[in-house]
Design a protein around this motif. Structure first.
Motif, PDB file in Angstrom:
ATOM      1  N   TYR A  97       0.826  -1.210   0.000  1.00 44.23           N
ATOM      2  CA  TYR A  97       0.000   0.000   0.000  1.00 44.23           C
ATOM      3  C   TYR A  97       0.862   1.263   0.000  1.00 44.23           C
ATOM      4  N   ASP A  98       2.134   1.077  -0.318  1.00 50.94           N
ATOM      5  CA  ASP A  98       3.069   2.195  -0.479  1.00 50.94           C
ATOM      6  C   ASP A  98       3.094   3.120   0.734  1.00 50.94           C
ATOM      7  N   ILE A  99       3.131   2.535   1.931  1.00 50.26           N
ATOM      8  CA  ILE A  99       3.305   3.338   3.142  1.00 50.26           C
ATOM      9  C   ILE A  99       4.644   4.064   3.057  1.00 50.26           C
ATOM     10  N   ASP A 100       4.660   5.336   3.438  1.00 47.08           N
ATOM     11  CA  ASP A 100       5.821   6.182   3.176  1.00 47.08           C
ATOM     12  C   ASP A 100       6.973   5.985   4.151  1.00 47.08           C
ATOM     13  N   ILE A 101       6.652   5.928   5.452  1.00 54.26           N
ATOM     14  CA  ILE A 101       7.686   5.939   6.492  1.00 54.26           C
ATOM     15  C   ILE A 101       7.398   4.819   7.481  1.00 54.26           C
ATOM     16  N   TYR A 102       8.473   4.149   7.960  1.00 57.25           N
ATOM     17  CA  TYR A 102       8.332   2.996   8.848  1.00 57.25           C
ATOM     18  C   TYR A 102       9.087   3.282  10.148  1.00 57.25           C
ATOM     19  N   TRP A 103       8.413   3.047  11.265  1.00 50.45           N
ATOM     20  CA  TRP A 103       9.180   3.197  12.504  1.00 50.45           C
ATOM     21  C   TRP A 103       9.257   1.873  13.245  1.00 50.45           C
ATOM     22  N   ILE A 104      10.366   1.743  13.962  1.00 52.99           N
ATOM     23  CA  ILE A 104      10.646   0.539  14.746  1.00 52.99           C
ATOM     24  C   ILE A 104      10.340   0.862  16.199  1.00 52.99           C
ATOM     25  N   GLY A 105       9.427   0.097  16.792  1.00 52.64           N
ATOM     26  CA  GLY A 105       8.989   0.385  18.148  1.00 52.64           C
ATOM     27  C   GLY A 105      10.007  -0.004  19.208  1.00 52.64           C
ATOM     28  N   ALA A 106       9.778   0.513  20.405  1.00 52.29           N
ATOM     29  CA  ALA A 106      10.712   0.288  21.510  1.00 52.29           C
ATOM     30  C   ALA A 106      10.857  -1.192  21.858  1.00 52.29           C
ATOM     31  N   ARG A 107       9.772  -1.960  21.710  1.00 50.77           N
ATOM     32  CA  ARG A 107       9.831  -3.384  22.036  1.00 50.77           C
ATOM     33  C   ARG A 107      10.581  -4.171  20.961  1.00 50.77           C
ATOM     34  N   SER A 108      10.633  -3.625  19.754  1.00 46.99           N
ATOM     35  CA  SER A 108      11.384  -4.282  18.679  1.00 46.99           C
ATOM     36  C   SER A 108      12.865  -3.934  18.747  1.00 46.99           C
ATOM     37  N   THR A 109      13.178  -2.704  19.128  1.00 50.17           N
ATOM     38  CA  THR A 109      14.564  -2.250  19.161  1.00 50.17           C
ATOM     39  C   THR A 109      15.405  -3.068  20.131  1.00 50.17           C
ATOM     40  N   VAL A 110      14.769  -3.648  21.153  1.00 49.09           N
ATOM     41  CA  VAL A 110      15.534  -4.433  22.130  1.00 49.09           C
ATOM     42  C   VAL A 110      16.027  -5.752  21.556  1.00 49.09           C
ATOM     43  N   ASN A 111      15.485  -6.164  20.413  1.00 50.09           N
ATOM     44  CA  ASN A 111      15.830  -7.480  19.857  1.00 50.09           C
ATOM     45  C   ASN A 111      16.611  -7.312  18.556  1.00 50.09           C
ATOM     46  N   PRO A 112      17.931  -7.523  18.569  1.00 52.30           N
ATOM     47  CA  PRO A 112      18.736  -7.359  17.351  1.00 52.30           C
ATOM     48  C   PRO A 112      18.275  -8.246  16.203  1.00 52.30           C
ATOM     49  N   PHE A 113      17.740  -9.435  16.501  1.00 54.88           N
ATOM     50  CA  PHE A 113      17.257 -10.310  15.431  1.00 54.88           C
ATOM     51  C   PHE A 113      16.058  -9.683  14.718  1.00 54.88           C
ATOM     52  N   THR A 114      15.140  -9.108  15.503  1.00 50.16           N
ATOM     53  CA  THR A 114      13.978  -8.440  14.910  1.00 50.16           C
ATOM     54  C   THR A 114      14.410  -7.237  14.087  1.00 50.16           C
ATOM     55  N   VAL A 115      15.328  -6.443  14.631  1.00 57.30           N
ATOM     56  CA  VAL A 115      15.823  -5.265  13.915  1.00 57.30           C
ATOM     57  C   VAL A 115      16.462  -5.674  12.591  1.00 57.30           C
ATOM     58  N   GLN A 116      17.278  -6.715  12.631  1.00 55.26           N
ATOM     59  CA  GLN A 116      17.946  -7.162  11.408  1.00 55.26           C
ATOM     60  C   GLN A 116      16.941  -7.662  10.374  1.00 55.26           C
ATOM     61  N   GLU A 117      15.924  -8.373  10.838  1.00 54.56           N
ATOM     62  CA  GLU A 117      14.886  -8.888   9.941  1.00 54.56           C
ATOM     63  C   GLU A 117      14.167  -7.740   9.231  1.00 54.56           C
ATOM     64  N   ILE A 118      13.827  -6.708   9.986  1.00 54.72           N
ATOM     65  CA  ILE A 118      13.120  -5.571   9.387  1.00 54.72           C
ATOM     66  C   ILE A 118      14.056  -4.797   8.457  1.00 54.72           C
ATOM     67  N   ALA A 119      15.308  -4.628   8.863  1.00 61.82           N
ATOM     68  CA  ALA A 119      16.278  -3.930   8.018  1.00 61.82           C
ATOM     69  C   ALA A 119      16.445  -4.651   6.685  1.00 61.82           C
ATOM     70  N   ASP A 120      16.553  -5.974   6.732  1.00 58.40           N
ATOM     71  CA  ASP A 120      16.705  -6.753   5.499  1.00 58.40           C
ATOM     72  C   ASP A 120      15.470  -6.631   4.609  1.00 58.40           C
ATOM     73  N   SER A 121      14.294  -6.599   5.238  1.00 61.18           N
ATOM     74  CA  SER A 121      13.052  -6.533   4.447  1.00 61.18           C
ATOM     75  C   SER A 121      12.861  -5.166   3.798  1.00 61.18           C
ATOM     76  N   LEU A 122      13.495  -4.117   4.342  1.00 68.30           N
ATOM     77  CA  LEU A 122      13.371  -2.770   3.784  1.00 68.30           C
ATOM     78  C   LEU A 122      14.540  -2.406   2.871  1.00 68.30           C
ATOM     79  N   LYS A 123      15.513  -3.274   2.791  1.00 74.29           N
ATOM     80  CA  LYS A 123      16.704  -3.019   1.967  1.00 74.29           C
ATOM     81  C   LYS A 123      16.308  -2.790   0.513  1.00 74.29           C
ATOM     82  N   GLY A 124      16.808  -1.720  -0.047  1.00 74.75           N
ATOM     83  CA  GLY A 124      16.560  -1.430  -1.449  1.00 74.75           C
ATOM     84  C   GLY A 124      15.228  -0.779  -1.749  1.00 74.75           C
ATOM     85  N   THR A 125      14.399  -0.547  -0.741  1.00 74.38           N
ATOM     86  CA  THR A 125      13.077   0.047  -0.987  1.00 74.38           C
ATOM     87  C   THR A 125      13.128   1.571  -1.045  1.00 74.38           C
ATOM     88  N   GLY A 126      14.173   2.166  -0.458  1.00 73.75           N
ATOM     89  CA  GLY A 126      14.267   3.614  -0.399  1.00 73.75           C
ATOM     90  C   GLY A 126      13.356   4.247   0.631  1.00 73.75           C
TER      91      GLY A 126
END
Length: 357
Positions: A97-126
């Motif tokens: 749905y072409d959401i413009d901006i994505y934020w990572i919540g405080a409960r996600s930031t505590v987990n490096p695996f979750t952060v890495q998963e989201i970073a990989d999924s947004l790679k190359g999207t701009g």
């Protein structure tokens, strides 16, 4: 570069304001809120689609059903939209749905695996990414999350200071602990820092105070929750403002000069800074003298086989020093924290002496 473009558009004179409801509840609620916020010049709308909650049973968002509503609102109003994502699946759905901006919540930031998963999924999207501080006061986790997105090639980044869990804080929902975002900026001065006074305060009457404090500390923007009917909001009702109250609050906030203007002002500032430098030098000399005495205490304890930790003496220091500070108008909590650190270092030094040959 959505975030940087919108911020630069303000010419650094005014903070970037992001606002919208804690949770998207219905098409009408979303559109009415957006309509009123757009009238105030808000260009980035926030809205909760997925709401990670601390305990089960709380409203956790409507999920993907709300994404078409966002798309419809964007077709009617000149806004960008920001939502929280907590998994690669969330990202995949939001990208449809072409959401413009994505934020990572405080409960996600505590987990490096979750952060890495989201970073990989947004790679190359701009897509721009905003990263909230972790729930607990861990600067390294916050910095590590930023670095993971940077390594994924995401450069349009901002961080959000939303406070930290602290069971002893009876005023704030989340303790601001301002020294942590300040230190973060020393490591990443180029990254935009946005303050979230809604989640720090937990009470709408405190939102203006927190927002002003953030501006006084030269934060780049504010993320403030706004709802057309806050008292009946499905989540975080106590901390949301109506768009009208938001408008009033923003009109009353004061922005500070980033740089000093005029040679006279610069000269006065430099003179005061030199005095601070001398006071700091005197303070360090006093600390040096204190630890010389601590080492003498350590030698005495070693010679006489006395335990390092003497609770009665520590209690005396902990109680007396704040009293000494009262006539000097020194903050009690600050004094206790300083002497707590001094005590830890004293214990370390004396332990080293006892353990030495």
């Amino acid at each position: 570069m959505i975030l940087k473009k919108l911020f630069n558009k303000k010419n650094h004179k005014n903070p970037l304001i992001i606002s919208g409801p804690c949770s998207i509840e219905s098409p009408n609620q979303l559109e009415e809120t957006v309509s009123q916020l757009v009238d105030q010049g808000i260009e980035i709308i926030r809205g909760g689609v997925w709401k990670p909650r601390t305990r089960p049973g709380s409203f956790e968002g409507l999920g993907s059903i709300a994404l078409p509503w966002i798309q419809e609102v964007k077709s009617k109003y000149p806004v960008k939209f920001a939502i929280e994502v907590a998994s690669a699946e969330h990202v995949e759905e939001a990208l449809k749905y072409d959401i413009d901006i994505y934020w990572i919540g405080a409960r996600s930031t505590v987990n490096p695996f979750t952060v890495q998963e989201i970073a990989d999924s947004l790679k190359g999207t701009g897509k721009p990414v905003m990263i909230k501080n972790p729930v607990n006061a861990d600067l390294s986790l916050w910095m590590g999350a930023v670095e993971r997105f940077q390594k994924a090639g995401i450069t349009d980044l901002a961080v959000i200071h939303r406070g930290f869990s602290n069971f002893r804080d009876t005023i704030h929902r989340n303790s601001p602990l301002w020294q942590i975002p300040i230190e973060f900026r020393t490591h990443f001065p180029e990254i935009m820092m946005i303050n979230d006074p809604s989640h720090i305060s937990g009470k709408r009457e405190l939102v203006p105070l927190i927002a002003q404090k953030a501006l006084d500390l030269n934060f780049d923007g504010l993320m403030i929750e706004s709802h057309i009917d806050p008292d009946n909001a499905w989540s975080d009702a106590q901390q949301q403002l109506t768009p009208a109250d938001l408008k009033k609050m923003l009109s009353e906030l004061k922005t500070r000069k980033v740089k000093f203007e005029g040679q006279k002002m610069k000269s006065q500032l430099e003179e005061i800074r030199q005095q601070i430098d001398q006071a700091d030098h005197d303070l360090l000399e006093a600390l040096h003298r204190r630890f010389e005495l601590v080492e003498k205490i350590g030698e005495y304890k070693k010679l006489n086989n006395v335990a390092v930790l003497q609770l009665d003496r520590w209690k005396e220091i902990f109680e007396s020093r704040p009293e000494w500070g009262k006539p000097l108008r020194l903050n009690k909590d600050l004094i206790q924290e300083i002497f707590g650190l001094l005590h830890q270092e004293s214990i370390r030094k004396q332990t080293e002496i006892l353990d030495s040959e």
